[in-house]
Design an enzyme around this catalytic site. Sequence first.
Site, PDB file in Angstrom:
ATOM      1  N   ARG A  51       0.846  -1.274  -0.083  1.00  0.00           N
ATOM      2  CA  ARG A  51       0.098  -0.123   0.021  1.00  0.00           C
ATOM      3  C   ARG A  51       0.998   1.328   0.056  1.00  0.00           C
ATOM      4  O   ARG A  51       2.216   1.091   0.110  1.00  0.00           O
ATOM      5  CB  ARG A  51      -0.916  -0.052   1.060  1.00  0.00           C
ATOM      6  CG  ARG A  51      -0.402  -0.476   2.474  1.00  0.00           C
ATOM      7  CD  ARG A  51      -0.595  -0.105   3.931  1.00  0.00           C
ATOM      8  NE  ARG A  51      -0.701   1.489   3.880  1.00  0.00           N
ATOM      9  CZ  ARG A  51       0.474   2.050   4.011  1.00  0.00           C
ATOM     10  NH1 ARG A  51       1.660   1.304   4.275  1.00  0.00           N
ATOM     11  NH2 ARG A  51       0.756   3.555   4.009  1.00  0.00           N
ATOM     12  N   GLY A  52       0.173   2.324  -0.151  1.00  0.00           N
ATOM     13  CA  GLY A  52       0.850   3.707  -0.222  1.00  0.00           C
ATOM     14  C   GLY A  52       1.344   4.067  -1.855  1.00  0.00           C
ATOM     15  O   GLY A  52       1.734   3.105  -2.577  1.00  0.00           O
ATOM     16  N   ALA A  53       0.992   5.217  -2.062  1.00  0.00           N
ATOM     17  CA  ALA A  53       1.029   5.375  -3.560  1.00  0.00           C
ATOM     18  C   ALA A  53       2.317   4.949  -4.162  1.00  0.00           C
ATOM     19  O   ALA A  53       1.912   4.531  -5.264  1.00  0.00           O
ATOM     20  CB  ALA A  53       0.787   6.850  -3.865  1.00  0.00           C
ATOM     21  N   ARG A  88      -6.927  -0.019  -7.473  1.00  0.00           N
ATOM     22  CA  ARG A  88      -7.094   1.149  -6.570  1.00  0.00           C
ATOM     23  C   ARG A  88      -7.402   2.250  -7.465  1.00  0.00           C
ATOM     24  O   ARG A  88      -6.473   2.624  -8.243  1.00  0.00           O
ATOM     25  CB  ARG A  88      -6.049   1.127  -5.554  1.00  0.00           C
ATOM     26  CG  ARG A  88      -6.061  -0.272  -4.538  1.00  0.00           C
ATOM     27  CD  ARG A  88      -5.261   0.220  -3.322  1.00  0.00           C
ATOM     28  NE  ARG A  88      -5.838   1.028  -2.240  1.00  0.00           N
ATOM     29  CZ  ARG A  88      -5.468   1.340  -1.334  1.00  0.00           C
ATOM     30  NH1 ARG A  88      -4.105   1.365  -1.111  1.00  0.00           N
ATOM     31  NH2 ARG A  88      -6.180   2.209  -0.275  1.00  0.00           N
ATOM     32  N   GLN A 200      -3.107   2.344   9.874  1.00  0.00           N
ATOM     33  CA  GLN A 200      -1.578   2.842   9.357  1.00  0.00           C
ATOM     34  C   GLN A 200      -0.755   3.508  10.090  1.00  0.00           C
ATOM     35  O   GLN A 200       0.619   3.172  10.108  1.00  0.00           O
ATOM     36  CB  GLN A 200      -1.594   3.587   7.827  1.00  0.00           C
ATOM     37  CG  GLN A 200      -2.288   2.656   6.779  1.00  0.00           C
ATOM     38  CD  GLN A 200      -3.659   2.792   6.635  1.00  0.00           C
ATOM     39  OE1 GLN A 200      -4.611   3.265   7.373  1.00  0.00           O
ATOM     40  NE2 GLN A 200      -4.283   2.708   5.417  1.00  0.00           N
ATOM     41  N   ASP A 240      -1.604  10.900  -2.091  1.00  0.00           N
ATOM     42  CA  ASP A 240      -1.808   9.920  -3.068  1.00  0.00           C
ATOM     43  C   ASP A 240      -2.126  10.614  -4.480  1.00  0.00           C
ATOM     44  O   ASP A 240      -2.029   9.797  -5.578  1.00  0.00           O
ATOM     45  CB  ASP A 240      -3.013   8.952  -2.650  1.00  0.00           C
ATOM     46  CG  ASP A 240      -2.715   8.244  -1.458  1.00  0.00           C
ATOM     47  OD1 ASP A 240      -2.783   8.528  -0.241  1.00  0.00           O
ATOM     48  OD2 ASP A 240      -2.470   7.103  -1.929  1.00  0.00           O
ATOM     49  N   ASN A 250      -5.084  12.946   0.118  1.00  0.00           N
ATOM     50  CA  ASN A 250      -4.550  11.881   0.950  1.00  0.00           C
ATOM     51  C   ASN A 250      -5.281  11.027   2.097  1.00  0.00           C
ATOM     52  O   ASN A 250      -6.620  11.264   1.764  1.00  0.00           O
ATOM     53  CB  ASN A 250      -3.385  12.373   1.755  1.00  0.00           C
ATOM     54  CG  ASN A 250      -2.305  11.816   2.456  1.00  0.00           C
ATOM     55  OD1 ASN A 250      -1.860  10.814   1.829  1.00  0.00           O
ATOM     56  ND2 ASN A 250      -2.311  11.899   3.922  1.00  0.00           N
ATOM     57  N   LYS A 251      -4.962  10.100   2.557  1.00  0.00           N
ATOM     58  CA  LYS A 251      -5.533   9.249   3.637  1.00  0.00           C
ATOM     59  C   LYS A 251      -6.620  10.099   4.320  1.00  0.00           C
ATOM     60  O   LYS A 251      -6.647  11.270   4.914  1.00  0.00           O
ATOM     61  CB  LYS A 251      -4.780   8.458   4.580  1.00  0.00           C
ATOM     62  CG  LYS A 251      -5.389   7.568   5.636  1.00  0.00           C
ATOM     63  CD  LYS A 251      -6.140   6.540   4.941  1.00  0.00           C
ATOM     64  CE  LYS A 251      -5.643   5.782   3.834  1.00  0.00           C
ATOM     65  NZ  LYS A 251      -6.378   4.841   3.047  1.00  0.00           N
TER      66      LYS A 251
END
Length: 361
Positions: A51-53, A88, A200, A240, A250-251
């Site tokens: 995960r994570g862009a 995603r 996270q 992201d 972002n998140k």
Amino acid sequence: MKIGDRHYRSIWLEDGEVRIIDQRWLPHDFRIATLGSLEDFATAIRDMWVRGAPLIGATAAFGIAREMARDPSHQNLDRACALLNATRPTAINLKWALDRCRAALAPLADEDRAKTALSLACEISDEDVEINRQIGLHGMALIRDIARQKSNGTVQILTHCNAGWLATVDWGTATSPMYQAANADIPIHVWVDETRPRNQGALTAWELGAHGIDHTYITDNAGGHLMQRGDVDLVITGTDRTTKSGDVCNKIGTYLKALAAHDNGIPFYVALPSPTIDWTVGDGVAEIPIEARDGHEVSNIQGSASDGGIAKVRVTPSDTHCGNPAFDVTPARLVTGLITERGISPASAEGLAAMFPEHAQ
Ligand code: MRU
């Protein structure tokens, strides 16, 4: 980054296989997984083994490389890109990496695609590491300036989600300035947002702990209070997808931190690798697709059980409907600056165009 005595990246080639750190089990268990088929890669991205862009982008590139070794036809290249791109929707690095693979591989003869695809995946990974290292150096200068202005010297940084080395190939984006500051003996303390629903923040706490960086894990609701009391000098988050006008996606929860930082006059910086800029989008709130994930991630929480195993427990009544928007957009006006690999840019169309003139129309 180091785990024990060994240096790890979050994705790597070993004995001709693609290996990842399977993040579903962290911080409780460190497991490595091997990804073989295209479906493995798609599952790993969709179900957040990775995960994570930036890491999502690098993983997709390795997925294309593996698939080209199996069937290098043009038709299969199109199919593989479409399948991975659908995993995603929000992080633009996925499309960025796939577009780059397709542009490099489509003109080639079938027999040349597999080898080029593998070198490209390695190149994308190596570039990510260097971009993040540079972000760290620019961000560290910012931290050093704040440290010099403080009487006790310790810079209090708040971060949201995990924009750490686990979310990239190495260094992280938001955490890279922290690692560089720690390596340069600049005293820092990090407030780590829990980041419900998937927590996270626990990954960030695990990373910072492994690097010996002083940190405190807090609930998502604590940040505003800490800012009001003067306990936060600086916020740094990841992103992201950032629009060409500087809006930052972002998140989920990032926007609320930016609002609280703005109300309290606290600088709010976003660490931004250039592949995370979407040059086709101007208005982040209106145009960026926000991933809606399964409500199960909200109603249930995973952790380490008293018997030592990893367990999930439900926190809601069994029939409660849960909503799970995974990202939000912070408008550019709330962002103090964008820490890119080329330096710190104002969060504005003019700022980004001046920093990356090759993309400016
Ligand atoms: O849903 P996730 O865990 O993939 O979301 C990750 C984030 O929002 C990160 O902050 C972002 O990708 C930046 S990572 C360097």
